[in-house]
Design an enzyme around this catalytic site. Structure first.
Site, PDB file in Angstrom:
ATOM      1  N   ARG A  46     -15.981  -7.813 -15.385  1.00 61.51           N
ATOM      2  CA  ARG A  46     -14.873  -8.027 -13.749  1.00 61.51           C
ATOM      3  C   ARG A  46     -13.582  -8.485 -13.923  1.00 61.51           C
ATOM      4  O   ARG A  46     -12.784  -8.272 -13.740  1.00 61.51           O
ATOM      5  CB  ARG A  46     -15.898  -8.481 -13.071  1.00 61.51           C
ATOM      6  CG  ARG A  46     -14.753  -9.165 -11.849  1.00 61.51           C
ATOM      7  CD  ARG A  46     -15.253  -9.684 -10.703  1.00 61.51           C
ATOM      8  NE  ARG A  46     -16.507 -10.131 -11.062  1.00 61.51           N
ATOM      9  CZ  ARG A  46     -16.261 -11.650 -10.910  1.00 61.51           C
ATOM     10  NH1 ARG A  46     -15.149 -12.164 -11.574  1.00 61.51           N
ATOM     11  NH2 ARG A  46     -17.160 -11.877 -11.088  1.00 61.51           N
ATOM     12  N   TYR A  98       1.197   6.632   4.148  1.00 60.33           N
ATOM     13  CA  TYR A  98      -0.362   6.955   4.416  1.00 60.33           C
ATOM     14  C   TYR A  98      -1.122   6.115   4.977  1.00 60.33           C
ATOM     15  O   TYR A  98      -0.925   4.507   5.585  1.00 60.33           O
ATOM     16  CB  TYR A  98      -0.542   6.616   3.001  1.00 60.33           C
ATOM     17  CG  TYR A  98      -1.984   6.454   2.692  1.00 60.33           C
ATOM     18  CD1 TYR A  98      -2.694   8.577   1.826  1.00 60.33           C
ATOM     19  CD2 TYR A  98      -3.228   5.737   2.814  1.00 60.33           C
ATOM     20  CE1 TYR A  98      -3.896   8.692   2.188  1.00 60.33           C
ATOM     21  CE2 TYR A  98      -5.060   6.525   2.518  1.00 60.33           C
ATOM     22  CZ  TYR A  98      -5.330   7.060   2.661  1.00 60.33           C
ATOM     23  OH  TYR A  98      -6.144   7.740   2.018  1.00 60.33           O
ATOM     24  N   ASP A 170       5.399   2.775  -2.955  1.00 57.85           N
ATOM     25  CA  ASP A 170       4.016   3.337  -3.461  1.00 57.85           C
ATOM     26  C   ASP A 170       4.189   4.683  -4.318  1.00 57.85           C
ATOM     27  O   ASP A 170       5.133   5.046  -3.966  1.00 57.85           O
ATOM     28  CB  ASP A 170       3.073   3.821  -2.214  1.00 57.85           C
ATOM     29  CG  ASP A 170       1.787   4.290  -2.657  1.00 57.85           C
ATOM     30  OD1 ASP A 170       1.954   5.156  -3.103  1.00 57.85           O
ATOM     31  OD2 ASP A 170       1.151   4.145  -1.945  1.00 57.85           O
ATOM     32  N   LYS A 195      -5.003  10.624  -7.098  1.00 62.29           N
ATOM     33  CA  LYS A 195      -3.797  11.703  -7.154  1.00 62.29           C
ATOM     34  C   LYS A 195      -3.564  12.415  -8.363  1.00 62.29           C
ATOM     35  O   LYS A 195      -4.258  12.600  -9.781  1.00 62.29           O
ATOM     36  CB  LYS A 195      -2.999  11.167  -6.114  1.00 62.29           C
ATOM     37  CG  LYS A 195      -2.810  10.579  -4.765  1.00 62.29           C
ATOM     38  CD  LYS A 195      -4.472  11.663  -3.873  1.00 62.29           C
ATOM     39  CE  LYS A 195      -4.992  11.087  -3.202  1.00 62.29           C
ATOM     40  NZ  LYS A 195      -3.903   9.327  -1.984  1.00 62.29           N
TER      41      LYS A 195
HETATM   42  C1  LIG Z   1      -4.325   8.740  -1.129  1.00 63.62           C
HETATM   43  C2  LIG Z   1      -3.642   7.435  -1.279  1.00 63.62           C
HETATM   44  C3  LIG Z   1      -3.345   5.975  -1.017  1.00 63.62           C
HETATM   45  C4  LIG Z   1      -4.701   5.209  -1.356  1.00 63.62           C
HETATM   46  O1  LIG Z   1      -5.876   5.474  -2.233  1.00 63.62           O
HETATM   47  P1  LIG Z   1      -7.272   5.130  -2.226  1.00 63.62           P
HETATM   48  O2  LIG Z   1      -7.248   5.858  -4.322  1.00 63.62           O
HETATM   49  O3  LIG Z   1      -7.302   6.488  -1.866  1.00 63.62           O
HETATM   50  O4  LIG Z   1      -7.336   4.644  -1.935  1.00 63.62           O
HETATM   51  C5  LIG Z   1      -2.753   5.151  -1.224  1.00 63.62           C
HETATM   52  N1  LIG Z   1      -1.387   6.047  -0.861  1.00 63.62           N
HETATM   53  C6  LIG Z   1      -0.806   6.813  -0.677  1.00 63.62           C
HETATM   54  C7  LIG Z   1       0.745   7.743  -1.127  1.00 63.62           C
HETATM   55  C8  LIG Z   1      -2.423   8.457  -0.850  1.00 63.62           C
HETATM   56  O5  LIG Z   1      -1.841   9.246  -1.556  1.00 63.62           O
END
Ligand SMILES: *Cc1c(COP(=O)(O)O)cnc(C)c1O
Length: 380
Positions: A46, A98, A170, A195
């Protein structure tokens, strides 16, 4: 070295013990010590894992940061980041976010007394106004999800820093292949590695990349204390995905361009949201802060929710599913899927209407994607 070369070679020298050209997946949860508290750098998985360490160093390199930290999901990364915000402090966030990010902000607002304000930070006058008061974090997506609005990251960094805030971007939609926020003045980059970084719809993961050593130290401490870490196998999958990020992003963009061509000409489409199509100032901003426009296109289909449902039913190559950024094309209806956790009135105020459809253009033949969208629009 240039970006595409770094994707393959940055921090990924052959394994010193065996010469293996791919980092081994270290499944061990614990590491032998030669004497109490004397390790070879890894103690407990961890706290630190050799496969994760390769991924984290690679992420730091690609985003031009000091340190990368990997998490079990994008929201795991955000949860850990929010653990660093004391109660009573203020977060200023872009209003188009998101859905899960907004849900977590609202939870922290109600549960822990963190102040959260949402503004259209693509409007610099609004940003200047909301950042007159001190803030702890400025939280931005650019392009935003699902309306693909762009925020001037260098300008927001200046305004946010003047308000005493750390700037968090982000970067899930653009990826470091197209945009590197830390080079524009941001302090922290967040990713859903689920993604584009993973890129194949087979791994859930998240990351933070830090520009400042003090943030890196604090968040590395929290990464271990909170414990939302990814498995070594998941780290390996993301490393594998990263090798092709450059070629994939170019292919995603070619697909999106073919789809944009079709939807802009269609009388069944009321609005097209794609970076750089919102006028000359936005096109100039794309040139200043991005090296490409990405693979996500949102459209507003004629006939509201009914029109959108007809369109979704007719698509053949695009799969109706949450998520985005993978090799296969996916389509999402934000109002009922990814953004359903946002109250309807709030959603409509920000422009996430019932007719809005988000297309994640994959790397199939662009002509097939364009034809698929064209034939589905004919049914609207
Ligand atoms: C999917 C997504 C998240 C969240 O991520 P997870 O891996 O699903 O927890 C955050 N920001 C954006 C822009 C996303 O598309």
């Amino acid at each position: 070295m240039r970006f595409d070369t770094r994707l393959i070679h940055a921090r990924q020298a052959p394994d010193p013990a065996t010469g293996a050209v791919v980092p081994p997946i270290h499944l061990a949860t614990t590491f032998a010590q030669s004497a109490p508290n004397r390790s070879k750098g890894f103690v407990y998985s961890r706290s630190g894992n050799p496969t994760r360490a390769v991924l984290e160093a690679t992420l730091a390199d690609l985003e031009s940061g000091r340190r990368g930290l990997a998490f079990a999901s994008g929201l795991g990364a955000l949860t850990t980041l929010l653990e660093s915000v004391p109660s009573g402090r203020r977060i200023v966030a872009v209003d188009d976010l998101y859905g899960g990010t907004r849900r977590l902000f609202e939870h922290h607002r109600q549960q822990f007394g963190v102040e959260v304000e949402y503004r259209d930070l693509s409007d610099l006058a609004a940003a200047r106004e909301v950042l007159r008061r001190p803030a702890h974090l400025v939280y931005v997506e650019s392009p935003t999800n699902p309306l693909l609005k762009l925020v001037d990251l260098a300008a927001i960094a200046r305004l946010g820093h003047a308000a005493g805030a750390r700037i968090v971007v982000d970067n899930t939609f653009a990826t470091p292949a197209l945009q590197r926020p830390l080079e524009l003045g941001a302090d922290i980059v967040l990713h859903s590695m689920t993604k584009y970084l993973g890129g194949h719809s087979d791994v859930v993961g998240g990351a933070l990349v830090l520009a400042r050593d003090d943030d890196a130290e604090r968040l590395a401490w929290l990464q271990n204390a909170v414990g939302a870490v990814p498995s070594p196998f998941d780290c390996f999958l993301v490393l594998r995905g990263l090798h092709t990020l450059g070629v994939r992003m170019r292919a995603h963009e070619a697909s999106a361009a073919a789809v944009v061509e079709v939807v802009r000409r269609s009388r069944k489409v009321r609005a097209v949201h794609y970076p750089g199509t919102g006028g000359r100032a936005e096109a100039a901003l794309v040139r200043r802060q991005m090296s490409g426009r990405g693979g996500i296109v949102s459209i507003e289909v004629d006939g509201g929710g009914r029109g959108a449902r007809r369109f979704l039913r007719r698509l053949r190559v695009f799969t109706l599913a949450e998520s985005l950024g993978a090799v296969e094309s996916l389509v999402d209806h934000p109002a009922s899927m990814t953004h359903a956790s946002i109250p309807r009135a709030v959603r409509l105020r920000h422009g996430v209407t019932d007719g809005l459809v988000r297309l994640s253009c994959g790397i199939e033949d662009p002509a097939d994607l364009a034809e698929d969208v064209a034939q589905a629009l004919r049914s609207v």
